[in-house]
Design an enzyme around this catalytic site. Structure first.
Site: not given
Ligand code: PGA
Length: 250
Positions: A9-11, A95, A97, A167, A173, A213, A234-235
């Site tokens: 997930n590159w956001k 998600h 966010e 999640e 994050g 994470s 994500g990251g």
């Molecule tokens: P993260 O994000 O790996 O940076 O914690 C995961 C996500 O939000 O899908």
């Protein structure tokens, strides 16, 4: 056997040229047959260029969001039909966010799920509790409410292509990955929920991914848990080398 899925997930990261570069690197590094399904979720502007760049590889495409509406006068929205048209196999829905920053409610998430299913893509329904909810020992009732409200009106056959991603918000994050026992506890609970609501066969078939994470140091332990069928990264997915490392650890 349930399929295993790892999603990057590159956001809101990477321009078109950066996306093409990253996905081409991934394609080259993952040229052999993979035991897990590899999915990349770039931002909307990079979806079509990535579709072209990954052609001929086993990498699949996911969108990070979708409109709750079908088509028409909805300035700024992207419909499920448009995503299908550029070969998206998966769509992330709900998600945290989107829920916390853009006020997406369970009711909106439910409408988005319906759109994704109508156009025969696989939704990845994201759920998970905040730190406050966990500390108040309300994790399971919170997740139950999310699932009940988001799945309202969906039939058994709607769930055949369904994916769930657990999640915990406090793990996203932050570097604070949930412990493997916390993860298995919630994943087991989610599977139980589906078995009770839709029958054992369906509950057993639904892939449940973990996100929050995930890195190359914790991926393999997390993947060993009985009810973990994949990862939403994500990251650590932004750098193709790190992402490949995670895949190879699983
Ligand atoms: P993260 O994000 O790996 O940076 O914690 C995961 C996500 O939000 O899908």
């Amino acid at each position: 056997m349930r399929k295993k899925i790892i999603i990057a997930n590159w956001k809101m990261n990477k321009t078109v040229s950066e996306s093409i570069r990253a996905v081409t690197e991934l394609k080259n590094k993952l040229s052999g047959k993979q035991e897990v399904e590899i999915v990349v979720a770039p931002p909307f502007t990079s979806l079509h260029p990535c579709e072209i760049a990954i052609s001929g590889s086993a990498i699949l495409l996911a969108a990070q969001n979708v409109s709750e509406f079908d088509q028409g006068a909805y300035t700024g929205e992207v419909s499920a039909n448009m995503l299908l048209d550029i070969q998206c196999e998966y769509v992330l829905v709900g998600h945290s966010e989107r829920r916390t920053i853009f006020d997406e409610t369970n009711q909106i998430v439910q409408k988005k799920l319906k759109q994704v299913l109508e156009y025969e893509m696989s939704p990845v329904l994201c759920i998970g509790e905040s730190e406050l909810t966990r500390k108040a020992q309300k994790t399971f009732s919170f997740i139950e409410e999310q699932l009940t409200e988001c799945l309202r009106g969906l039939k058994e056959e709607d769930l055949l292509t369904f994916v769930v991603a657990y999640e915990p918000i406090w793990a996203i994050g932050t570097g604070n990955t949930a412990t493997t026992s916390q993860i298995q506890e919630v994943h087991g609970w989610i599977r139980d929920f589906f078995e009770k609501q839709y029958g054992k066969a369906l509950g057993q078939a639904i892939p449940i991914l973990y996100g929050g994470s995930v890195s190359e140091t914790n991926a393999s332990e997390i993947m060993k848990q009985k009810d973990v069928d994949g990862l939403l990264v994500g990251g650590a997915s932004l750098d193709p080398e790190r992402f490949v490392n995670i895949i190879q650890h699983c």
